[in-house]
Design an enzyme around this catalytic site. Sequence first.
Site, PDB file in Angstrom:
ATOM      1  N   GLU A 324      -7.248   6.835  -9.178  1.00 14.76           N
ATOM      2  CA  GLU A 324      -7.057   7.458  -8.220  1.00 14.76           C
ATOM      3  C   GLU A 324      -6.853   6.709  -6.945  1.00 14.76           C
ATOM      4  OE1 GLU A 324      -8.590  11.946  -9.363  1.00 14.76           O
ATOM      5  OE2 GLU A 324      -9.821  10.701  -8.226  1.00 14.76           O
ATOM      6  N   CYS A 325      -5.836   6.955  -6.188  1.00 13.33           N
ATOM      7  CA  CYS A 325      -5.926   6.314  -4.733  1.00 13.33           C
ATOM      8  C   CYS A 325      -6.446   4.853  -4.567  1.00 13.33           C
ATOM      9  CB  CYS A 325      -6.543   7.325  -3.765  1.00 13.33           C
ATOM     10  SG  CYS A 325      -6.240   6.864  -1.857  1.00 13.33           S
ATOM     11  N   GLY A 326      -7.577   4.537  -4.164  1.00 13.87           N
ATOM     12  CA  GLY A 326      -8.334   3.174  -3.996  1.00 13.87           C
ATOM     13  C   GLY A 326      -8.194   2.686  -5.385  1.00 13.87           C
ATOM     14  N   MET A 328      -5.876   3.211  -7.876  1.00 12.30           N
ATOM     15  CA  MET A 328      -4.803   2.754  -8.145  1.00 12.30           C
ATOM     16  C   MET A 328      -4.614   1.568  -7.350  1.00 12.30           C
ATOM     17  SD  MET A 328      -0.900   4.734  -7.491  1.00 12.30           S
ATOM     18  CE  MET A 328      -1.371   4.747  -5.680  1.00 12.30           C
ATOM     19  N   SER A 415      -2.161   7.570  -9.215  1.00 11.24           N
ATOM     20  CA  SER A 415      -1.417   8.296  -8.252  1.00 11.24           C
ATOM     21  C   SER A 415      -2.356   8.139  -7.061  1.00 11.24           C
ATOM     22  CB  SER A 415      -1.241   9.862  -8.692  1.00 11.24           C
ATOM     23  OG  SER A 415      -0.785  10.380  -7.490  1.00 11.24           O
TER      24      SER A 415
END
Length: 436
Positions: A324-326, A328, A415
């Site tokens: 997730e986010c960081g 990714m 994502s």
Amino acid sequence: MPNKPKARSCPALFLTAPASHQGKTTLTSGLARYHRAQGRTVRVFKTGPDFLDPYILEQASGNPVYSLDLWMTGEADCRQRLYDAAGDADLILIEGSMGLFDGTPSSADLAQTFGVPVLAVIDATGMAQTFAAVAHGLASFRPGLPFYGVLANRVASARHAEMLLQALPSGLSCLGTVLREDAMTLPERHLGLVQAQEIDDLEARLQQAAAQIAGTGLTQLPPAIAFQPAIAAPLPTLLAGVKIAIARDKAFSFVYPANLELLEALGAELAFFSPLADDALPEADAVYLPGGYPELHLATLSANLRTAIGLREHVAADKPLYAECGGMLYLLDALTDKAGKTGALLGLLPGHATLGRRLAGLGLQAVELDGETLRGHTFHYTSLQTPLAPLTHARRASGTAPGEAVYRHGSIVASYLHAYFPSNPIATASLFTGPP
């Protein structure tokens, strides 16, 4: 049929404001610490999606802090968490998000749904009698809202406090005035407050905030509120026998406590590792790389090899990895920080992200994966360039613009979306076992 559990009563207060940056977290933390110091058990909740404020509120109260959001976590989840807290707490505090009426659903919606008295924290900087007009507007804008009173924050002097209260309508209670005090102000950076574990003098700031609360009417407990339980179906142990390795350190810390608890409730065994410390990846069936601040630790993450080798071997073995986010960003070929420095990263997900000066994504979103919908939120300043075609896009809670892209690359699902796992346990389990 078994008897329905009885309601539980507990004093409760909802701290809100007319806008962001009014000092809600500082004063909620101070209030929690004050009452904890009196020997009371204090349970604090945070409205909406947030990973930063809860860790500060946790240190202040001594108890885990959960998110409440009528859309993302759902009314039943909110109801049950408040009911559970009322079972052992002497005081329940809820910190709002943004302004009282901002967002759909708003802090006002949440407070009204559960009948929790509302206290508005108003930054009085540069304000005199207009304070009363703002207070009156917040109190009267929505009939039926259980409005408890206001608190004047960042007051310059005793004379300033006098002017603030001069025009306050009768019947509208001011619970106190808090002086401007740099020694208790919490530091910020691009995603919000600095993480609790990075504030060396956080304890001193909490004690200073508690000392300010000691001079207000908030030393008295608010009214007791009756909290009802929610009825939930038992969870299937869909992750029985599955061991999940989870990154956890200053670079990867954006995890809802409820997410970890759900994984365990589904039967998973959790093991933690630190990419910053270059830990060996624990032997695991699946990996979870949560969000955080990889951009602040780019040189360290680029140089560390042992964790990188373990993650590459994990993906080469076709084992599930959810990012997730960081998390990714850590998988990408490269990341460029705000100073323009670029670091090579894992190279497991083709692409390059750049940290910008403006928000690139914000808001509540939901994504459908393999026929199941997970709810969550997005909040990031980086922009991603990748040759990968998205598997799908999330949907925004409001508005018609497409949400965040979701990528599936081999055994990786990644994502910018931060998912709230309890919103769909079945969808959550599939992230760590692979698609059906």
